[in-house]
Design a protein around this motif. Structure first.
Motif, PDB file in Angstrom:
ATOM      1  N   MET C 164       0.791  -1.078   0.038  1.00 40.84           N
ATOM      2  CA  MET C 164       0.052   0.100   0.109  1.00 40.84           C
ATOM      3  C   MET C 164       1.121   1.447  -0.005  1.00 40.84           C
ATOM      4  O   MET C 164       1.868   1.428   0.788  1.00 40.84           O
ATOM      5  CB  MET C 164      -0.995   0.160   1.130  1.00 40.84           C
ATOM      6  CG  MET C 164      -1.989  -0.913   0.980  1.00 40.84           C
ATOM      7  SD  MET C 164      -3.387  -0.507   2.229  1.00 40.84           S
ATOM      8  CE  MET C 164      -4.754  -1.739   1.715  1.00 40.84           C
ATOM      9  N   ARG C 252       0.903   7.166  -8.913  1.00 43.03           N
ATOM     10  CA  ARG C 252       1.931   6.920  -9.934  1.00 43.03           C
ATOM     11  C   ARG C 252       2.971   5.667  -9.264  1.00 43.03           C
ATOM     12  O   ARG C 252       3.371   5.065 -10.002  1.00 43.03           O
ATOM     13  CB  ARG C 252       2.722   8.167 -10.583  1.00 43.03           C
ATOM     14  CG  ARG C 252       1.935   8.776 -11.636  1.00 43.03           C
ATOM     15  CD  ARG C 252       2.427   9.997 -11.642  1.00 43.03           C
ATOM     16  NE  ARG C 252       1.431  10.540 -12.967  1.00 43.03           N
ATOM     17  CZ  ARG C 252       2.022  10.858 -14.148  1.00 43.03           C
ATOM     18  NH1 ARG C 252       3.326  10.261 -14.388  1.00 43.03           N
ATOM     19  NH2 ARG C 252       1.031  11.096 -15.178  1.00 43.03           N
ATOM     20  N   GLY C 255       1.494   2.563  -9.240  1.00 41.11           N
ATOM     21  CA  GLY C 255       1.647   1.921 -10.647  1.00 41.11           C
ATOM     22  C   GLY C 255       2.838   1.413 -10.883  1.00 41.11           C
ATOM     23  O   GLY C 255       3.071   0.314 -11.347  1.00 41.11           O
ATOM     24  N   GLU C 256       4.173   2.166 -10.633  1.00 41.80           N
ATOM     25  CA  GLU C 256       5.074   1.706 -11.161  1.00 41.80           C
ATOM     26  C   GLU C 256       5.443   0.740 -10.344  1.00 41.80           C
ATOM     27  O   GLU C 256       6.216  -0.373 -10.880  1.00 41.80           O
ATOM     28  CB  GLU C 256       6.223   2.894 -10.899  1.00 41.80           C
ATOM     29  CG  GLU C 256       6.125   4.250 -11.851  1.00 41.80           C
ATOM     30  CD  GLU C 256       6.468   3.902 -12.995  1.00 41.80           C
ATOM     31  OE1 GLU C 256       7.065   2.820 -13.407  1.00 41.80           O
ATOM     32  OE2 GLU C 256       5.932   4.693 -14.162  1.00 41.80           O
ATOM     33  N   GLU C 258       3.924  -1.527  -9.133  1.00 36.57           N
ATOM     34  CA  GLU C 258       3.104  -2.897  -9.841  1.00 36.57           C
ATOM     35  C   GLU C 258       3.951  -3.522 -10.831  1.00 36.57           C
ATOM     36  O   GLU C 258       4.007  -4.500 -10.813  1.00 36.57           O
ATOM     37  CB  GLU C 258       1.541  -2.691 -10.310  1.00 36.57           C
ATOM     38  CG  GLU C 258       0.676  -2.290  -9.118  1.00 36.57           C
ATOM     39  CD  GLU C 258      -0.676  -2.597  -9.548  1.00 36.57           C
ATOM     40  OE1 GLU C 258      -1.030  -2.813 -10.788  1.00 36.57           O
ATOM     41  OE2 GLU C 258      -1.864  -2.324  -8.466  1.00 36.57           O
ATOM     42  N   GLU C 264      -0.045  -6.687  -6.967  1.00 40.31           N
ATOM     43  CA  GLU C 264      -1.033  -5.307  -6.831  1.00 40.31           C
ATOM     44  C   GLU C 264      -0.288  -4.468  -5.678  1.00 40.31           C
ATOM     45  O   GLU C 264       0.150  -4.804  -4.816  1.00 40.31           O
ATOM     46  CB  GLU C 264      -2.246  -5.877  -6.454  1.00 40.31           C
ATOM     47  CG  GLU C 264      -3.410  -5.179  -6.818  1.00 40.31           C
ATOM     48  CD  GLU C 264      -4.723  -5.777  -6.225  1.00 40.31           C
ATOM     49  OE1 GLU C 264      -5.553  -5.316  -6.513  1.00 40.31           O
ATOM     50  OE2 GLU C 264      -4.600  -6.823  -5.531  1.00 40.31           O
ATOM     51  N   ALA C 265      -0.534  -3.257  -5.960  1.00 39.16           N
ATOM     52  CA  ALA C 265       0.010  -2.086  -5.046  1.00 39.16           C
ATOM     53  C   ALA C 265      -1.100  -1.092  -5.073  1.00 39.16           C
ATOM     54  O   ALA C 265      -1.490  -0.451  -6.080  1.00 39.16           O
ATOM     55  CB  ALA C 265       1.458  -1.250  -5.422  1.00 39.16           C
ATOM     56  N   ARG C 266      -1.794  -0.517  -3.955  1.00 33.93           N
ATOM     57  CA  ARG C 266      -2.806   0.203  -3.887  1.00 33.93           C
ATOM     58  C   ARG C 266      -2.508   1.388  -3.411  1.00 33.93           C
ATOM     59  O   ARG C 266      -1.942   1.666  -2.167  1.00 33.93           O
ATOM     60  CB  ARG C 266      -3.804  -0.463  -2.973  1.00 33.93           C
ATOM     61  CG  ARG C 266      -4.598  -1.837  -3.192  1.00 33.93           C
ATOM     62  CD  ARG C 266      -5.572  -1.509  -4.209  1.00 33.93           C
ATOM     63  NE  ARG C 266      -6.293  -2.818  -4.801  1.00 33.93           N
ATOM     64  CZ  ARG C 266      -7.077  -3.283  -3.993  1.00 33.93           C
ATOM     65  NH1 ARG C 266      -7.981  -2.927  -2.938  1.00 33.93           N
ATOM     66  NH2 ARG C 266      -7.501  -4.486  -4.885  1.00 33.93           N
ATOM     67  N   PRO C 267      -2.810   2.520  -3.944  1.00 30.44           N
ATOM     68  CA  PRO C 267      -2.617   3.910  -3.619  1.00 30.44           C
ATOM     69  C   PRO C 267      -3.853   4.357  -2.436  1.00 30.44           C
ATOM     70  O   PRO C 267      -4.912   4.013  -2.894  1.00 30.44           O
ATOM     71  CB  PRO C 267      -2.595   4.812  -4.834  1.00 30.44           C
ATOM     72  CG  PRO C 267      -3.547   3.982  -5.750  1.00 30.44           C
ATOM     73  CD  PRO C 267      -3.545   2.509  -5.463  1.00 30.44           C
TER      74      PRO C 267
END
Lengths: 341, 341, 341, 341
Positions: C164, C252, C255-256, C258, C264-267
């Motif tokens: 996260m 961003r 996104g990068e 990921e 998965e990476a959640r902002p």
């Protein structure tokens, strides 16, 4: 008995409290052995489990998340597993299963029960969208977090004369948005159940301005949609990294309102803070009661049923009643709130 | 219509939220004039009132207390006032009254209604002891505050190996103690509904010690009593200043446990922090809904009724159902908690 | 004396507490008349003001926002107003001004003082970027809110094995991100003071995964930048509505990551919740002390100075020391945190 | 190196955060082995210890209490242990010790250092009474809890026209009471540093009543004393169970005020809720920084020193400066608060 327990689906404050309660009631009172199945149905399929003792659940009442983990499994893979239900149960050495999860989990619970792996369901959703129970644990915590956030935004909006658009969770139902919006006194509440007319939203804000209240808070559910024939919001967009833009509606609504009002409108996307962390008191108690009753249900053989809150009582309800359809916000609740546009 | 509104009895988070809601619904939708009556029935009797406008209720949703004030009036004086009900209404220029208060207030509401001053009741009690409604506003806030306090005490008790006795509000019923005790994982819960045997409490603690858990939290309602034939706790004592010692049972229980266990036991008396301050989200929503429905009830002529939560709905219930007797904690809830001794 | 008071710039918890304190100290002790100037320097220029009495500040200690309002004014317009400083003071009928604001406000304070409108400054910034004071009010509240949010996200990240990315406020300095990141145990902390290498961030996360910790929390300041020669983040982008996309770096970065991690990476973008609402205890006390000392400074004639916290004492410091440059996070604090990448 | 760590004295939010930080810095950066000594100096004397690894401190940042435990040891027994300092170190296999505790612990730290067991101190006190450091961890949490409680009481006092006396912790110093009292806007603040005249307290309240403010909040430190020649409060009383009555001054002050004012005055004793539970963000950061610098101090050989906050920096200060005397509230802080009577 040897009772398996698993948690499935997205995070929800109170999952750990259910696990703790199952262990307390099962081991201390019935002499059961509780087997924690890792990563939801994935662990069930892959045979990954570990015993969970009284000591393992110390401190879990207040802890967010789930010590058992949770992973997404494709519906198809679950369907295949159902065919091997008895074998899976044998491999794990469990006599019954307590499955804590949302609508999909409850559906699976019934399929496994029918196929020879007896399951009791415990409903889990921060969205409050499971039918046949007044509410589930997690919802109050989500509302609490969202309300605190809107409370904070409100003082800024008022003293700095801002329009603020707060996007809350709820893809299909508006319960969190309606409840937190009412609790924090949002001036407009937009929910999936009632497609909104953005010009009506703008008119409400302009009317406030005319009365000298030079700010407004709009609470919008992530799944709220404009009425057909008004604006088109495209929820499906993806960014350059290939994943869906989080918080689409909040940003867009703020943008459109700026255009209509000729005035700055700020979006705030609360996001995952609503579904994590220590549960509220009420959610801890509900999770604890659900765990207690789930163990009792196993010993009574009430398989294919799930624990539901009805008024102040926990009842065991056939899973079929929960999965018949989403519980949406009924019209009399919109009316009552005065702010649903 | 001209609708009077008054708040009566002890403080309860959500009173202001009801007033706000009555004003919003009454003035904005029905074109009513809302007349705030000061200091509860005292202001009714003495004819003290002031109009309450939309602007007067700005910010009230989150504010504890009551802007209308509340004062104690002897039952006898209320009875006399009932005889002059129509005259009082004429003096204040009100067509109907919304009375927000506890069991006594609801009883008075019916008497005034019968005597020609039409009243709708809104139930108020942090103790959750009013029958015929699942719950009222204020209770969740009290439980929230008490749970946070026990959460804090628990870390100290555990790391410093202490027995702690936390006294919570509840003279006649154990709802706050049961709920906060369960939410915070208290090891013993003592409530008025079930006279306790102090030796059983001591045995439970000793059993914990034997299992290596060298601390315990006992949550005790201020009205909890020892079983006949065990110890005698004298609740009526007064100190040198002539007023009742607050928190009697907590101090005494800690003292007795020290004697039985040969180990320090610390009392903590939460007191009035449980009945003040900003309401939780759920209490704000319930108070708001009650206010909305109370105004509707006035316009429907449902006098002698009060707003009640049943499941997820607000219903109008004859006051007689609320005042038939206190709502106490039923036995199946003790059993379910595992910790009521 | 007749003392004007204004609040300028973005919202900051504690503004109202300063106003309250100025009124209490000024009117009760010195017999001053306090004149509230509306909407910051805009009201000063336009001559909009109202007296603020003891009763007007009741309840302000705990209330976020500012009852005086705040508006943006172009630097040029302030410069013009400086030329008419004495006339403005005469029009408003004030002998001196207490200006509560950020670096720009303190700069203006000095200019007005030099031009004949004597001003004492009170520093305001949630970002903690004003030099010459250890800290100002508002910062602790921002950190408190951000820490609670990360605490909640952490349980979800851990149990659901997520990466996260939490974006916190701080366009030019990393104080909020460093402090909340340390308080909540973020695994990576990215601040404007130290351009980051996204591959180092990815390596740290992969290293955690190898050690069996299958989650990570990255706290990133909105003004954090990648090191030259690594990725280019374009902060300046605007959306179709013509206003800057809020929360660029968080989205961003997620996104990068990921792409680099294949996972998965959640902002989560906390946004304005950090700068509103009721101040923490420490911020209320600091705001109150600043208000007290600002009034004393007026009576001592310490114009062109501002109130600063040095250790545990409030001192009056020439404004020139505050506006010499932003207070950034020094290198020894990055080192100490272990998590700044 | 093998570094022992122990926690001593009463509970204080942040103890676990120091332990975590010592382990992180020691093991991850220096390759130290951290040995947790159980129950403070008692475990040191009795040779009870266990290694503490990175995994053992997971989750400790937010957890109140101390995983190492803490027990009271008579000063005499510590003095004896000092004579065997080198032997104790040999038995435990430690090269140095980090001792986290109050004034007594820091004194012992110096004695052990002189006798051949090198010790670095980390100051711990919720009371903020340790000299030579601006503040220590735990104080902000205590103030936070106390402020929230007074905030809640205030709405009740105001709407129900009550005088409320809130007793806060602080036997010898008034820091918590002054700070929480200012933060919550208490009308009277009574601290040990300034003996109070109860008639002055009553006069202040009567003056408020005359101005139409029919309520008052008095914050009193447990160690506050009446001025000689006014009332005598006997703090030493014990109840029938042989232990000191907790909360003496609050109850008595309320009783006396009732007599003087002829009006109800309610005491509330906050008690141990002030010293437990999850630390505030600021306390977590300070505890983490102290742990980091304590490990550095060990590696630099700065024994007989303790970590102190000076302004925004952590410095190593000779223990002698901390134990020279309690840090009391200086007179200029009473004056500044306006409410110390």
């Amino acid at each position: 008995m040897r009772i398996g327990v698993l948690t499935s689906g997205g995070d929800c404050p109170g999952l750990n409290a259910v696990i703790r309660s199952v262990v307390h009631r099962g081991t201390d009172v019935h002499g059961d052995e509780i087997i924690g199945i890792e990563d939801g149905f994935l662990g069930l399929i892959e045979g990954r489990s570990r015993p969970v003792s009284h000591d393992d659940v110390t401190g879990l009442l207040t802890l967010g998340g789930t010590i058992l983990g949770s992973a997404r499994v494709q519906r198809e893979r679950i369907n295949q597993a159902v065919d091997n239900a008895e074998e899976l149960a044998r491999n794990l050495g469990i006599d019954a299963l307590i499955a804590i999860g949302g609508e999909g989990t409850l559906t699976a619970a019934r399929m496994f029960s029918d196929a020879g792996l007896p399951v009791v369901g415990v409903p889990k959703t921060i969205d409050n969208d499971i039918a046949a129970t007044d509410v589930t644990f997690g919802f109050d915590t989500a509302v609490h977090v969202a309300t605190e956030a809107i409370d904070r935004l409100k003082t800024t909006a008022e003293s700095h004369q801002r329009v603020m658009v707060v996007e809350l969770m709820g893809r299909h139902t508006g319960w969190i948005t309606l409840t937190a919006g009412m609790a924090a006194g949002a001036h407009g509440i937009l929910i999936p159940e009632k497609p909104f007319d953005i010009e009506a939203v703008a008119r409400m804000i302009e009317e406030r301005f005319r009365r000298g209240k030079k700010f407004a808070i709009i609470a919008v559910a992530e799944g709220a949609k404009p009425a057909p024939g008004t604006l088109r919001f495209d929820h499906g967009e993806v960014d350059q990294y290939g994943h869906q833009t989080f918080g689409g509606i909040g940003n867009r609504l703020a943008g459109e309102l700026e255009g209509l009002l000729g005035k700055e409108a700020r979006p705030v996307i609360l996001g995952h803070t609503q579904r994590g962390g220590s549960p509220t008191a009420i959610d801890r108690v509900l999770a604890t009661r659900f765990g207690w009753h789930a163990v009792e249900a196993v010993h009574k053989g009430a398989f294919g049923h799930f624990t539901a809150l009805r008024g102040t009582e926990i009842q065991l309800i056939p899973v079929s009643e929960a999965v018949a359809g989403l519980k949406t916000v009924p019209q009399d609740r919109w009316v009552e709130s005065e702010a649903v546009l």
